[in-house]
Design a protein around this motif. Structure first.
Motif, PDB file in Angstrom:
ATOM      1  N   SER A   1       2.297  -5.163  -3.122  1.00 53.13           N
ATOM      2  CA  SER A   1       0.879  -5.264  -3.460  1.00 53.13           C
ATOM      3  C   SER A   1       0.156  -3.980  -3.070  1.00 53.13           C
ATOM      4  CB  SER A   1       0.246  -6.463  -2.745  1.00 53.13           C
ATOM      5  OG  SER A   1       0.356  -6.328  -1.344  1.00 53.13           O
ATOM      6  N   LEU A   2      -0.805  -3.610  -3.886  1.00 54.66           N
ATOM      7  CA  LEU A   2      -1.639  -2.431  -3.647  1.00 54.66           C
ATOM      8  C   LEU A   2      -0.847  -1.130  -3.583  1.00 54.66           C
ATOM      9  CD1 LEU A   2      -4.185  -3.870  -1.063  1.00 54.66           C
ATOM     10  CD2 LEU A   2      -4.711  -3.099  -3.362  1.00 54.66           C
TER      11      LEU A   2
ATOM     12  N   CYS B   1       0.810  -1.230   0.000  1.00 55.58           N
ATOM     13  CA  CYS B   1       0.000   0.000   0.000  1.00 55.58           C
ATOM     14  C   CYS B   1       0.842   1.277   0.000  1.00 55.58           C
ATOM     15  CB  CYS B   1      -0.960   0.038   1.191  1.00 55.58           C
ATOM     16  SG  CYS B   1      -2.292  -1.163   1.105  1.00 55.58           S
TER      17      CYS B   1
ATOM     18  N   LYS C   1       0.193   2.392  -4.834  1.00 58.34           N
ATOM     19  CA  LYS C   1      -0.695   3.346  -5.501  1.00 58.34           C
ATOM     20  C   LYS C   1       0.051   4.643  -5.755  1.00 58.34           C
ATOM     21  CE  LYS C   1      -3.346   2.980  -1.906  1.00 58.34           C
ATOM     22  NZ  LYS C   1      -2.493   2.349  -0.883  1.00 58.34           N
TER      23      LYS C   1
END
Length: 765
Positions: free
Chosen positions: A126-127, A108, A129
């Motif tokens: 993962s994730l 994240c 952004k």
């Protein structure tokens, strides 16, 4: 440096006590830390120095989430490996792990940079952004990452160098980049089991340039500078990027049961630990069973610019037309609302539309005011068919000419009666030439006349003429404006000059003589115009006084002050003398000339007593009528901006047209779009030095309340329930299929313009 040891007399400090100790030290101004941890979590989290100084942490033996939610201007160096969640939700910090990192490293992350000097575990990156307002996050791994890494990656940059990983079947583990929709993963080595919705490609020059600079920083940070020549063989590198929405195509909707059987469990990410009979209960409601349903409410609400504009001009629609390349249509749209796009919108209007612009929360309002002048020279054809009705307009100012313009475009014959020798009202007679290019005004007046409006000048109207005009025309518009100066009866007021009379003399070219020192009573916009006029004809010093804080617009005050003017308030005037103003407390404010500019009232002596009035102004009904077939606009109703005269002039034209057709007039009453429906996170901040031209500022317009056809809703609907329908003539609409829609609300959540909304399903029992 603050050195914190977490074991004392064989007693281990708790995570909470360690974090409190760090926060206390930071609050006291400490910026450098060496922390001998013993598995405590969350070290180096969301901390900052109140003076903006950099925080540095050197940590040994940390627990989970070292550097979690790390802020910018913070650096963390882990002397050795780090367990799970290193750099979780990193918001801008620089995190260096001099060893391996556990699972979900960089999970994240939204900003900053994370350097891993070894390998990283499962689901690393993962994730990730990327908020376009900030630099993208970076995750650098020296060796390899575990399975499912970069899962659902939405942005940022990841680099997996593949050191000491030549024998691995995949330096990215199994099933990397599942659900990846943004960002890029650079890697060196073998990869396997990539999903179908990403692509592998070779590096281009920009990739190599970025990697080369970043690689040097990375290997120096993890104390491995000797690896540069081994790693900088760019032919060994590749990159993974997601396919675009268009490239993926719209896959056929898959049932939940089929998805679980084929993707989620059987041969899927939980196949090694999960067994199921694949029976799925119908828990997701569709159609009439949904609790909420989406509505596409395009143009239901007014954008802030439209709402705050006294003429209700939908500037967001102009920018949408410019975005579509329909330049002339965008310029012509403004003429549906005003015949004075250059004189009023582009010159003298303070542009309250821009004060409410949503773009202000990102950087600065879109350039609506400057866009107005682009419509100054657009030509308009006369209507092909006339209605046979003849209307009279009393007053050739902004309000009256706006009404005449609108009525002529509807096919009515219109005659404007003006007491002065020329049309334009205060634009012609009062507004200083330095604020308004007279050539633009003349061209716009000429366009009104070419549209079929008849001009009659030197025609003052009294009660007799008013009654005659009522009999002559099918309907009348009263728009004589406010030209009677308001004078407070101070002793000596007869020595003063009325501001409006002074400005009219200046604009007529009479060059009235003024002394060196001039006093202006009134610090409103009228006072600023009077002060500017005084400077224009030779005054050396102008002092503007008022009983209250100056009410003029800030840019008007700034202009007068730039000329040497001065604002003095609060001032209670006792008397006007030849030497200047005497205040109630006995002070003398010296000046050889006093101009009173505290506003004007309309001359309504020609209006019969049966018409309702409030003080000096008319009180019209909801459809702006004051008598049968007689409508009032502008300053005869209420003093205001010239844009208010445009707005009431347009509405009065619609009301008069409805009257002539025997229809009921429905005033426009759109509500402002709620701010919470708008999403500005999609728009990157633009520095003032990089602003586009007004004609190209559609790139920054949020298009509040009006669909900009971005397709976000269509691309993000998990059930592919949304379709775009072409209605012809460039019109379109987005529709949601109730048979597929599950009422999740994602469409409303992602729409930047606030078009989609979720409402309770009325079909529910």
């Amino acid at each position: 440096m603050s050195r914190l040891s977490t074991v004392h007399n064989h007693e281990r400090m708790s995570t909470q006590n360690l974090l409190l100790a760090i926060e206390s030290a930071v609050a006291k101004g400490e910026t450098d830390f060496y922390i001998e941890a013993s598995g405590q979590h969350d070290i180096g989290g969301p901390l900052w120095n109140r003076d903006g100084k950099k925080l540095t942490f050197k940590v040994s033996n940390p627990g989970q989430r070292v550097g979690s939610m790390c802020m910018s201007n913070t650096e963390i160096v882990v002397d050795g490996p780090a367990p799970a969640d290193a750099g979780w939700l990193n918001s801008g910090g620089r995190i260096v792990v001099l060893g391996d990192a556990g699972d979900t490293a960089g999970h994240c992350a939204a900003g900053g940079v994370i350097y891993i000097g070894g390998s990283a575990g499962t689901r690393s990156g993962s994730l990730m952004k990327h908020d376009p307002l900030y630099e993208p996050p970076e995750l650098w791994v020296l060796e390899n990452v575990g399975s499912f890494s970069f899962e659902f990656m939405g942005g940022g940059k990841a680099v997996v160098c593949g050191c000491e990983s030549q024998n691995l079947p995949s330096v990215l583990g199994e099933r990397p980049c599942v659900g990846m929709v943004g960002g890029v993963v650079y890697f060196r080595g073998h990869v396997a089991s990539l999903p179908a919705d990403v692509r592998i490609s070779s590096l281009n020059e920009d990739d190599i340039a970025w990697l080369d600079g970043g690689l040097k920083n990375f290997i120096n940070a993890v104390d491995r500078p000797e690896l540069y020549h081994e790693l900088a063989v760019w032919a060994q590198w590749q990159k993974i990027t997601p396919l675009s929405f268009e490239e993926r195509g719209r896959a056929k909707a898959v049932s939940i049961g089929a998805f679980r059987a084929s993707e989620w469990i059987r041969d899927g990410i939980f196949s090694d630990v999960f067994h199921d009979d694949f029976q799925v209960n119908a828990l997701v409601a569709r159609g009439e069973d949904r609790l909420r349903v989406p509505y596409w409410e395009n143009a239901r609400f007014a954008a802030p610019c439209e709402f705050f504009c006294p003429a209700s001009i939908p500037s967001q629609q102009r920018f949408n037309l410019l975005r579509e390349g329909k330049i002339e249509d965008a310029y012509r749209l403004l003429l549906e609302y005003t015949p004075f796009p250059g004189s009023v919108c582009g010159s003298v209007c303070p542009n309250p539309c821009m004060d409410g612009c949503t773009r202000s929360v990102v950087d600065s309002p879109v350039q609506i005011g400057r866009l107005g002048s682009c419509s100054a020279d657009i030509s308009v054809e006369k209507p092909a068919q006339l209605s046979g009705k003849h209307l009279g307009v009393i007053g050739g100012g902004v309000g009256g000419l706006t009404a005449a313009w609108q009525l002529a475009r509807m096919g009515h014959e219109v005659t404007v009666y003006e007491a002065d020798s020329g049309m334009g009202g205060k634009l012609e007679q009062v507004i200083p030439r330095e604020r308004l290019n007279h050539d633009i005004l003349c061209r716009e007046l000429n366009r009104i006349e070419k549209a079929g409006v008849h001009f009659v000048t030197d025609f003052p109207v009294d009660a007799e003429r008013f009654n005659a005009l009522r009999k002559k025309h099918d309907a009348l518009i009263v728009a004589t404006g406010g030209h009677v100066p308001r004078i407070f009866p101070w002793p000596g007021h007869e020595k003063a000059v009325a501001g409006i009379d002074f400005l009219k003399a200046v604009n007529r070219g009479e060059n009235p003589r003024v002394p060196a020192n001039v006093l202006v009573i009134g610090c409103g916009n009228a006072g600023m115009d009077a002060a500017g006029g005084a400077y224009a004809v030779g005054a050396r010093k102008v002092i503007c006084v008022d009983v209250q804080k100056p009410a003029a617009f800030a840019h008007e005050i700034a202009h007068i002050e730039s000329l040497g003017g001065e604002m003095v308030w609060p001032v209670q005037i006792k008397e006007i003398t030849d030497q200047g103003l005497i205040t109630e407390d006995g002070r003398l404010i010296p000046g050889e000339m006093v101009i009173i500019a505290i506003g004007e009232s309309p001359d309504l002596s020609y209006i019969t007593d049966e018409v309702k009035k409030f003080r000096d102004w008319l009180v019209p009904s909801e459809n702006l009528s004051i008598l049968d077939g007689v409508f009032a606009v502008g300053d005869v109703i209420k003093p205001g901006l010239l844009a208010h005269a445009v707005g009431t002039g347009r509405q009065a034209a619609f009301a008069a047209d409805a009257y002539l057709r025997g229809a009921t007039f429905q005033p426009e009453n759109k509500q402002e779009i709620p701010a919470l429906r708008l999403h500005t996170a999609y728009f990157a901040r633009c520095h003032a030095s990089d602003l586009p031209t007004p004609q190209e500022d559609f790139t920054r317009c949020v298009s509040c309340g009006t669909c900009r056809d971005c397709g976000f809703c269509l691309k993000t609907c998990p059930e592919t329930a949304i379709d775009r329908k072409n209605l012809g003539n460039s019109a379109f609409e987005y529709v949601s299929d109730p048979a597929r829609c599950i009422g999740c609300g994602i469409c409303a959540g992602v729409c930047p313009c606030g078009i989609w909304t979720m409402r309770p399903n009325r079909d529910l029992g």
